[in-house]
Scaffold this motif. Structure first.
Motif, mmCIF file in Angstrom:
data_model
loop_
_atom_site.group_PDB
_atom_site.id
_atom_site.type_symbol
_atom_site.label_atom_id
_atom_site.label_comp_id
_atom_site.label_asym_id
_atom_site.label_seq_id
_atom_site.Cartn_x
_atom_site.Cartn_y
_atom_site.Cartn_z
ATOM 1 N N THR A 288 37.885 55.767 38.546
ATOM 2 C CA THR A 288 38.366 56.432 37.479
ATOM 3 C C THR A 288 39.229 55.843 36.416
ATOM 4 O OG1 THR A 288 40.243 57.423 38.517
ATOM 5 C CG2 THR A 288 37.830 58.578 38.784
ATOM 6 N N ALA A 289 39.457 56.290 35.398
ATOM 7 C CA ALA A 289 40.326 55.567 34.353
ATOM 8 C C ALA A 289 41.688 55.610 34.950
ATOM 9 C CB ALA A 289 40.105 56.156 33.143
ATOM 10 N N ASP A 290 42.231 56.357 35.789
ATOM 11 C CA ASP A 290 43.505 56.204 36.525
ATOM 12 C C ASP A 290 43.650 55.480 37.779
ATOM 13 O OD1 ASP A 290 42.191 58.211 38.062
ATOM 14 O OD2 ASP A 290 43.706 59.767 37.586
ATOM 15 N N GLY A 291 42.433 55.057 38.111
ATOM 16 C CA GLY A 291 42.672 54.178 39.138
ATOM 17 C C GLY A 291 41.911 54.523 40.601
ATOM 18 N N LYS A 292 41.561 55.785 40.700
ATOM 19 C CA LYS A 292 40.918 56.304 41.928
ATOM 20 C C LYS A 292 39.573 55.755 42.233
ATOM 21 C CE LYS A 292 42.181 58.864 44.440
ATOM 22 N NZ LYS A 292 42.942 58.609 45.837
ATOM 23 N N LEU A 293 39.402 55.214 43.488
ATOM 24 C CA LEU A 293 38.146 54.602 43.888
ATOM 25 C C LEU A 293 37.324 55.690 43.854
ATOM 26 C CD1 LEU A 293 39.214 51.802 46.449
ATOM 27 C CD2 LEU A 293 37.792 51.567 44.054
ATOM 28 N N THR A 294 35.889 55.489 43.275
ATOM 29 C CA THR A 294 35.056 56.864 43.481
ATOM 30 C C THR A 294 33.677 56.226 44.284
ATOM 31 O OG1 THR A 294 33.652 56.265 41.359
ATOM 32 C CG2 THR A 294 35.516 57.937 41.243
ATOM 33 N N SER A 295 33.638 54.947 44.417
ATOM 34 C CA SER A 295 32.247 54.434 44.966
ATOM 35 C C SER A 295 32.725 52.914 45.471
ATOM 36 C CB SER A 295 31.204 54.229 44.209
ATOM 37 O OG SER A 295 30.202 53.703 44.973
ATOM 38 N N ILE A 296 32.321 52.405 46.734
ATOM 39 C CA ILE A 296 32.249 50.996 47.149
ATOM 40 C C ILE A 296 30.758 50.839 47.835
ATOM 41 C CG2 ILE A 296 33.172 49.219 48.672
ATOM 42 C CD1 ILE A 296 35.916 50.950 48.677
ATOM 43 N N VAL A 297 30.178 49.875 47.264
ATOM 44 C CA VAL A 297 28.874 49.464 47.882
ATOM 45 C C VAL A 297 29.140 47.663 48.270
ATOM 46 C CG1 VAL A 297 26.455 48.749 47.211
ATOM 47 C CG2 VAL A 297 27.649 50.821 46.202
ATOM 48 N N HIS A 298 29.157 47.567 49.519
ATOM 49 C CA HIS A 298 29.299 46.302 49.913
ATOM 50 C C HIS A 298 27.809 45.808 50.620
ATOM 51 C CE1 HIS A 298 31.876 43.552 52.772
ATOM 52 N NE2 HIS A 298 31.154 42.735 52.033
ATOM 53 N N LEU B 238 31.337 41.317 58.942
ATOM 54 C CA LEU B 238 31.501 41.117 57.643
ATOM 55 C C LEU B 238 31.698 42.317 56.775
ATOM 56 C CD1 LEU B 238 30.961 38.762 55.552
ATOM 57 C CD2 LEU B 238 28.394 39.483 55.453
ATOM 58 N N THR B 239 31.103 43.457 57.291
ATOM 59 C CA THR B 239 31.329 44.621 56.259
ATOM 60 C C THR B 239 32.237 45.759 56.830
ATOM 61 O OG1 THR B 239 29.526 45.559 57.272
ATOM 62 C CG2 THR B 239 29.124 44.519 54.986
ATOM 63 N N SER B 240 33.032 45.572 57.929
ATOM 64 C CA SER B 240 33.489 46.643 58.927
ATOM 65 C C SER B 240 35.012 47.111 58.190
ATOM 66 C CB SER B 240 33.907 46.019 60.166
ATOM 67 O OG SER B 240 34.878 45.013 60.320
ATOM 68 N N VAL B 241 35.659 46.368 57.500
ATOM 69 C CA VAL B 241 36.710 46.702 56.987
ATOM 70 C C VAL B 241 36.635 47.589 55.785
ATOM 71 C CG1 VAL B 241 38.841 46.044 55.728
ATOM 72 C CG2 VAL B 241 37.825 44.787 57.859
ATOM 73 N N THR B 242 35.561 47.607 54.912
ATOM 74 C CA THR B 242 35.124 48.149 53.741
ATOM 75 C C THR B 242 35.122 49.699 53.896
ATOM 76 O OG1 THR B 242 33.717 46.435 53.234
ATOM 77 C CG2 THR B 242 33.594 48.354 52.000
ATOM 78 N N SER B 243 34.737 50.252 55.047
ATOM 79 C CA SER B 243 34.803 51.522 55.335
ATOM 80 C C SER B 243 36.300 52.541 55.401
ATOM 81 C CB SER B 243 33.835 51.953 56.530
ATOM 82 O OG SER B 243 34.634 51.571 57.799
ATOM 83 N N PHE B 244 37.339 51.669 55.509
ATOM 84 C CA PHE B 244 38.581 52.529 55.810
ATOM 85 C C PHE B 244 39.608 51.857 55.269
ATOM 86 C CE2 PHE B 244 38.418 48.829 59.209
ATOM 87 C CZ PHE B 244 39.633 48.556 58.977
ATOM 88 N N LEU B 245 39.469 50.746 54.519
ATOM 89 C CA LEU B 245 40.739 50.064 53.896
ATOM 90 C C LEU B 245 41.380 50.935 52.821
ATOM 91 C CD1 LEU B 245 42.704 47.706 54.573
ATOM 92 C CD2 LEU B 245 41.391 46.456 52.824
#
Length: 704
Positions: free
Chosen positions: A296-306, A322-329
């Motif tokens: 969002t414009a105020d910096g809240k992540l709405t999606s991550i695709v790795h 390779l992709t394990s940290v992405t789900s919880f960081l």
């Protein structure tokens, strides 16, 4: 009596042995009457051996034997897989057929009375091939990705695909997004000590003085290869001169040393050359990653695709996290990850310090940095706005999490507030100066381990474990744990490791030695105290063996990780494009710190490894035959003393009662994990040029 030695910055108990030369490494265990072996590697990257002219070489001075697939023993190669080995595929069966699967694959071994004679004979051996052109470039259109077999399993530790929410649709709808490709070059470990094995047979019993981070697995592997009972194989490795993961597996040179020793009826020493270590003992795989963030414009992540792809050999499927940290960081309702492998005509890759996490976090943390500039939000503030309350990937609380404490501590000490946000806005004379930051994380692993403690009549104690020490200070930290548990001064405790006939321990890698082996030593010391309380002091030693493992119920309830924040400052010459790291700082949350001096040393070593990853290290293969063209220290660049600036490591106060009885988390891996993205982000801040491939080179930052 309480000694309170845990938490003290004691010097290394093995320091004197190392600086005086008393410490013996694998190649130092010379045996009476030993011969010397030299491996001959394939000079093609794919094909078959069609001819070997052994006759002239066998007549050369001192030559004892020339062993090839034509006269090597047919070995049983019984099934054996440790968790350190690829779950899918079969290890290389050395000298068992005429197939060449990768450049440098062992196709012969020459044994002679002296090393010089063996080297001369190996160079003279003539071998002909029916060669094919290998496929060695992951970017080649002929390279087709596959879903890793082990990643398809419902309970896979490294799943091929994960998803929560609707990441793709949320990304499409996001007001602000980053969607980029990141690439990391193939790297080789290059420890100071080369791989070496001295093999000696006594009837049907084999002793191996061998460089190994996992002596009990090397024992089991070689026993399986030769069809021996494991107790007939003894592996000895009291010291390791650096490894970084390259000695976790048992590579074919160990089998070759044992073959040669049995064939000639003498002990045989085999030491790999620096060049051979570029294709015989694994490497960090080259990876390609797509990282997409929506916010969002105020910096809240709405999606991550790795989406990540890593190279592997055709005969084994090497997987890493390779992709394990992405789900919880970071907190976001929509995440999708995909992990694929590209089978190539190369040797199987291997775990290299920070395996998987170091590569995956590079893409994630660079993308977060890119997003911060698009939003006009400070990179640390952006991370704070997306700090999760729980592990959203596993939907359970963290046993402890101090990521933002790490950022706050390091930011203050580093002077982040003095950073001017706009790229190319900071200078030192004519040099462009940039500051970058990145988060880091690594699992707080724990594996079952065993230890033996012995109280002697003279008031001293002995502790034994089949662990390893490749440099982080295992001898010292384990002595501290034993001394404190037993209530003895450190100098009255003797800790021994590196023998496969000691109580078994897990691999010395994955940042779990302190948690696993340390907990077992604590348990053994408590057990021997209980045994001593039952027995009268009759002048005989009192001994107890104990094991330790994590409570599975606790492990199921909590997500357990170490966290860190890394800051870097670079100076870039705008005229010639040279990049110099000027300083770096890391802050880490790792639970209880057993020895701050050793911990800081580990962090500095990890930072230097991350510096090499970011700015220097790259193994280049000739596409015609898969030959590493820079398999030497002149062209494979590593950080040396002149490159290394001021490096600092700090630790936040963190108590974690869930990870293990000692309250410790791993440290060795995480210290490398965040360094490369911090440097890459600093390079962007300095130059305004976003480089998404490692290592970052002069030509990447020069203005066209």
């Amino acid at each position: 009596m309480t000694t309170n030695v845990i938490g003290k910055p004691l010097p290394r108990v093995d320091g004197r042995a190392k600086v005086t030369g008393a410490a013996r490494y694998a190649a130092d265990f010379n045996q009476g009457g030993q011969a010397h072996a030299v491996i001959v590697g394939a000079t093609v990257g794919l094909g078959r051996v069609t001819g070997i002219e052994t006759g002239p070489v066998e007549k050369m001075p001192g030559v004892v034997a020339v062993i090839t697939h034509r006269n090597a023993p047919r070995l049983p190669y019984a099934p054996h897989k440790s968790y350190i080995d690829p779950a899918t595929g079969e290890r290389l069966h050395v000298l068992q057929d005429d197939h060449v699967r990768f450049y440098g694959q062992p196709v012969a071994i020459v044994v002679a009375d002296t090393l010089d004679q063996a080297e001369r004979a190996a160079a003279a051996l003539r071998i002909s091939y029916a060669a094919e052109r290998p496929l060695v470039d992951p970017a080649d259109p002929k390279a087709q990705p596959v879903v890793p077999e082990a990643g398809k399993q419902p309970d896979a530790r490294l799943p091929a695909d994960t998803a929560r929410g609707s990441a793709d649709s949320a990304l499409a709808d996001a007001p602000v997004k980053v969607d980029e490709i990141y690439e990391i070059a193939r790297e080789n470990h290059n420890p100071m000590e080369p791989h070496a094995t001295v093999a000696a047979w006594n009837g049907n019993r084999l002793t191996l003085w061998s460089k190994s981070q996992f002596v009990v697995n090397e024992q089991a592997e070689i026993a399986a290869v030769f069809g021996l009972p494991p107790e007939n194989v003894q592996v000895i490795c009291p010291f390791i001169g650096g490894a970084f993961g390259t000695s976790l597996r048992t590579w074919p040179h160990v089998t070759l040393a044992a073959i040669a020793a049995r064939q000639v009826g003498r002990p045989v020493k085999l030491v790999l050359t620096r060049k051979q270590m570029f294709f015989m003992t694994g490497h960090r795989p080259r990876t390609l990653q797509r990282m997409a963030l929506g916010a969002t414009a105020d910096g809240k992540l709405t999606s991550i695709v790795h989406e990540g792809t890593g190279e592997t050999s055709r005969y084994e499927e090497f997987m890493e996290a390779l992709t394990s940290v992405t789900s919880f960081l970071y907190s976001t309702p929509n995440v999708r990850t995909r992990y694929r492998l590209l089978p190539l005509d190369i040797g199987t890759p291997n775990h290299m310090r920070g395996p998987g996490e170091a590569s995956g976090v590079f893409a994630l943390e660079c993308a977060v940095d890119e997003l911060s500039y698009k939003l006009g939000i400070d990179p640390i503030d952006l991370r704070r706005r997306n700090e999760p309350a729980i592990d959203e990937g596993e939907n359970k609380p963290f046993s402890s999490r101090s990521l933002m404490k790490c950022h706050d501590l390091a930011a203050e000490r580093f002077g982040w507030s003095r950073r001017v946000p706009e790229p190319r806005s900071m200078r030192d004379g004519r040099l462009l100066v940039g500051m970058g930051v990145a988060s880091a994380s690594y699992p707080a692993f724990h594996a079952p381990a065993n230890a033996r403690a012995r109280l002697l009549p003279d008031g001293t104690a002995e502790v034994e474990v089949a662990a390893s020490d490749m440099g982080p200070g295992t001898y010292t930290s384990m002595t501290q744990i034993a001394a404190e548990t037993l209530g003895l001064p450190v100098e009255r405790v003797r800790f021994s490791l590196g023998r496969s006939d000691y109580p078994p321990a897990p691999s010395h890698g994955g940042s779990w030695t302190m948690a696993s082996v340390g907990s077992a030593i604590r348990a053994a010391c408590l057990a021997v105290q209980q045994e001593a309380a039952k027995r009268p002091q009759d002048g005989r030693p009192i001994e107890a063996t104990a094991s330790a493992q994590r409570d599975p119920d606790v492990a199921a309830r909590f997500s357990m990780h170490s966290f860190g924040a890394v800051f870097a400052e670079v100076a870039v010459d705008p005229d010639v494009g040279t990049i110099r790291l000027r300083r770096a700082m890391g802050a880490y949350g790792i639970g209880r710190v057993v020895n701050p001096r050793l911990a800081r040393s580990q962090c500095i070593g990890g930072m230097i490894g991350g510096m090499g990853m970011a700015l220097m290290e790259r193994t280049v293969l000739d596409p015609r035959d898969g030959r590493p063209v820079n398999a030497h220290m002149a062209d494979y660049l590593l950080p040396v003393n002149l490159d290394i600036p001021q490096l600092e490591a700090h630790f936040v106060e963190e108590t974690d009662p869930h990870v293990n009885a000692l309250g410790v988390k791993g440290l060795g891996e995480i210290a490398l994990v965040g360094m490369a993205p911090a440097i890459a982000n600093a390079v962007f801040h300095a130059t305004g040029k976003r480089v998404r491939s490692l290592p970052i080179r002069i030509e990447d930052v020069l203005t066209v």
